[in-house]
Design a protein around this motif. Structure first.
Motif, PDB file in Angstrom:
ATOM      1  N   PHE A   1       0.839  -1.198   0.000  1.00  0.00           N
ATOM      2  CA  PHE A   1       0.000   0.000   0.000  1.00  0.00           C
ATOM      3  C   PHE A   1       0.878   1.255   0.000  1.00  0.00           C
ATOM      4  N   LYS A   2       1.931   1.239   0.812  1.00  0.00           N
ATOM      5  CA  LYS A   2       2.842   2.395   0.896  1.00  0.00           C
ATOM      6  C   LYS A   2       3.713   2.525  -0.346  1.00  0.00           C
ATOM      7  N   LEU A   3       4.268   1.415  -0.821  1.00  0.00           N
ATOM      8  CA  LEU A   3       5.202   1.460  -1.954  1.00  0.00           C
ATOM      9  C   LEU A   3       4.503   1.504  -3.317  1.00  0.00           C
ATOM     10  N   GLU A   4       3.274   1.030  -3.369  1.00  0.00           N
ATOM     11  CA  GLU A   4       2.467   0.891  -4.581  1.00  0.00           C
ATOM     12  C   GLU A   4       2.861  -0.322  -5.415  1.00  0.00           C
ATOM     13  N   LYS A   5       4.134  -0.647  -5.454  1.00  0.00           N
ATOM     14  CA  LYS A   5       4.578  -1.872  -6.135  1.00  0.00           C
ATOM     15  C   LYS A   5       5.921  -2.292  -5.555  1.00  0.00           C
ATOM     16  N   ALA A   6       6.180  -3.598  -5.611  1.00  0.00           N
ATOM     17  CA  ALA A   6       7.444  -4.123  -5.093  1.00  0.00           C
ATOM     18  C   ALA A   6       7.671  -5.519  -5.642  1.00  0.00           C
ATOM     19  N   SER A   7       8.907  -5.945  -5.585  1.00  0.00           N
ATOM     20  CA  SER A   7       9.243  -7.315  -5.973  1.00  0.00           C
ATOM     21  C   SER A   7       9.124  -8.208  -4.737  1.00  0.00           C
ATOM     22  N   PRO A   8       8.987  -9.514  -4.932  1.00  0.00           N
ATOM     23  CA  PRO A   8       8.972 -10.420  -3.775  1.00  0.00           C
ATOM     24  C   PRO A   8      10.241 -10.299  -2.936  1.00  0.00           C
ATOM     25  N   GLY A   9      11.381 -10.100  -3.590  1.00  0.00           N
ATOM     26  CA  GLY A   9      12.640  -9.958  -2.866  1.00  0.00           C
ATOM     27  C   GLY A   9      12.651  -8.731  -1.974  1.00  0.00           C
ATOM     28  N   ARG A  10      12.094  -7.641  -2.468  1.00  0.00           N
ATOM     29  CA  ARG A  10      12.024  -6.408  -1.662  1.00  0.00           C
ATOM     30  C   ARG A  10      11.101  -6.600  -0.466  1.00  0.00           C
ATOM     31  N   LEU A  11       9.989  -7.287  -0.665  1.00  0.00           N
ATOM     32  CA  LEU A  11       9.083  -7.580   0.450  1.00  0.00           C
ATOM     33  C   LEU A  11       9.782  -8.435   1.505  1.00  0.00           C
ATOM     34  N   ALA A  12      10.559  -9.405   1.064  1.00  0.00           N
ATOM     35  CA  ALA A  12      11.301 -10.256   2.002  1.00  0.00           C
ATOM     36  C   ALA A  12      12.281  -9.414   2.814  1.00  0.00           C
ATOM     37  N   GLU A  13      12.977  -8.495   2.155  1.00  0.00           N
ATOM     38  CA  GLU A  13      13.913  -7.605   2.859  1.00  0.00           C
ATOM     39  C   GLU A  13      13.199  -6.772   3.910  1.00  0.00           C
ATOM     40  N   LEU A  14      12.083  -6.162   3.515  1.00  0.00           N
ATOM     41  CA  LEU A  14      11.358  -5.269   4.421  1.00  0.00           C
ATOM     42  C   LEU A  14      10.690  -6.010   5.578  1.00  0.00           C
ATOM     43  N   GLN A  15      10.343  -7.272   5.364  1.00  0.00           N
ATOM     44  CA  GLN A  15       9.743  -8.052   6.444  1.00  0.00           C
ATOM     45  C   GLN A  15      10.789  -8.841   7.230  1.00  0.00           C
ATOM     46  N   GLY A  16      12.013  -8.842   6.744  1.00  0.00           N
ATOM     47  CA  GLY A  16      13.086  -9.532   7.454  1.00  0.00           C
ATOM     48  C   GLY A  16      12.930 -11.038   7.458  1.00  0.00           C
TER      49      GLY A  16
ATOM     50  N   SER B   1       7.723 -10.081 -15.295  1.00  0.00           N
ATOM     51  CA  SER B   1       8.621  -9.187 -16.025  1.00  0.00           C
ATOM     52  C   SER B   1       8.785  -9.668 -17.454  1.00  0.00           C
ATOM     53  N   GLU B   2       8.779  -8.737 -18.376  1.00  0.00           N
ATOM     54  CA  GLU B   2       9.005  -9.089 -19.779  1.00  0.00           C
ATOM     55  C   GLU B   2      10.480  -9.368 -20.046  1.00  0.00           C
ATOM     56  N   LYS B   3      11.366  -8.782 -19.215  1.00  0.00           N
ATOM     57  CA  LYS B   3      12.805  -8.905 -19.410  1.00  0.00           C
ATOM     58  C   LYS B   3      13.397 -10.130 -18.725  1.00  0.00           C
ATOM     59  N   ASP B   4      12.834 -10.498 -17.573  1.00  0.00           N
ATOM     60  CA  ASP B   4      13.405 -11.571 -16.754  1.00  0.00           C
ATOM     61  C   ASP B   4      12.283 -12.512 -16.340  1.00  0.00           C
ATOM     62  N   GLN B   5      12.392 -13.789 -16.731  1.00  0.00           N
ATOM     63  CA  GLN B   5      11.335 -14.748 -16.422  1.00  0.00           C
ATOM     64  C   GLN B   5      11.112 -14.909 -14.919  1.00  0.00           C
ATOM     65  N   ARG B   6      12.150 -14.675 -14.137  1.00  0.00           N
ATOM     66  CA  ARG B   6      12.017 -14.823 -12.683  1.00  0.00           C
ATOM     67  C   ARG B   6      11.500 -13.547 -12.025  1.00  0.00           C
ATOM     68  N   GLY B   7      11.553 -12.424 -12.728  1.00  0.00           N
ATOM     69  CA  GLY B   7      11.172 -11.147 -12.152  1.00  0.00           C
ATOM     70  C   GLY B   7       9.667 -10.961 -12.078  1.00  0.00           C
ATOM     71  N   LYS B   8       9.212 -10.453 -10.939  1.00  0.00           N
ATOM     72  CA  LYS B   8       7.786 -10.193 -10.738  1.00  0.00           C
ATOM     73  C   LYS B   8       7.625  -8.856 -10.029  1.00  0.00           C
ATOM     74  N   THR B   9       6.546  -8.182 -10.366  1.00  0.00           N
ATOM     75  CA  THR B   9       6.177  -6.959  -9.659  1.00  0.00           C
ATOM     76  C   THR B   9       4.806  -7.193  -9.044  1.00  0.00           C
ATOM     77  N   LEU B  10       4.671  -6.800  -7.786  1.00  0.00           N
ATOM     78  CA  LEU B  10       3.435  -7.011  -7.049  1.00  0.00           C
ATOM     79  C   LEU B  10       2.756  -5.681  -6.782  1.00  0.00           C
ATOM     80  N   THR B  11       1.453  -5.658  -6.942  1.00  0.00           N
ATOM     81  CA  THR B  11       0.658  -4.478  -6.624  1.00  0.00           C
ATOM     82  C   THR B  11      -0.619  -4.929  -5.927  1.00  0.00           C
ATOM     83  N   LEU B  12      -1.250  -4.005  -5.224  1.00  0.00           N
ATOM     84  CA  LEU B  12      -2.522  -4.312  -4.587  1.00  0.00           C
ATOM     85  C   LEU B  12      -3.663  -4.160  -5.589  1.00  0.00           C
ATOM     86  N   THR B  13      -4.630  -5.044  -5.477  1.00  0.00           N
ATOM     87  CA  THR B  13      -5.863  -4.887  -6.238  1.00  0.00           C
ATOM     88  C   THR B  13      -6.745  -3.894  -5.481  1.00  0.00           C
TER      89      THR B  13
END
Length: 149
Positions: free
Chosen positions: A47-62, A86-98
């Motif tokens: 909600f605060k970031l508007e979008k993030a990767s799973p890796g970034r969420l893991a960092e922020l949640q520790g 991600s169109e560039k990286d098959q492993r890359g994902k961006t998460l957003t809230l519905t």
């Protein structure tokens, strides 16, 4: 570190760790039966970031990425988040809230704010609230919280 600052840091950590748990556990609402505190926290971050990767969420949640993966599956299944590959990286994902996810967080924020206000009503003077705001604005600026993306 001087003793007073050390005590302030310890109190800050205790409030962050135990205060969040106490507040969420003491609110009787279906949101907190359907979703764990960790899932709500993840939604709060998005909600605060508007979008993030799973890796970034893991960092922020520790936590490890596998813990985030399990939470994301449930949140996605319940229609609270969108996962964009991600169109560039098959492993890359961006998460957003519905819209449903945003609605859940807005409702959660209202419940938490109301509960905290009830807990603190009559316990703090206006001058103490002003001091609290001043100090937390300063800490936020020092930590550069908004730039932490």
């Amino acid at each position: 570190m001087n003793d007073r600052l050390d005590k302030a840091v310890d109190l800050f950590k205790e409030v962050m760790i135990f205060g969040t748990e106490r507040i969420i556990k003491s609110i009787d609402h279906e949101i907190y039966e359907l979703y764990s505190p960790e899932q709500i926290h993840m939604l709060q971050i998005l909600f605060k970031l508007e979008k993030a990767s799973p890796g970034r969420l893991a960092e922020l949640q520790g936590v490890h990425k596998s813990a985030v993966s399990n939470r994301l599956k449930k949140l996605s299944h319940n229609g609270l988040i969108d996962v964009v590959e991600s169109e560039k990286d098959q492993r890359g994902k961006t998460l957003t809230l519905t819209d449903k996810g945003k609605s859940i967080i807005r409702q959660s924020n209202e419940l938490i704010s109301s509960h905290i206000e009830e807990l603190l009503a009559g316990e703090l003077k206006e001058s103490e609230i002003d001091e609290f705001i001043r100090i937390f604005k300063k800490v936020k600026a020092i930590l550069k919280v908004e730039d932490d993306q």
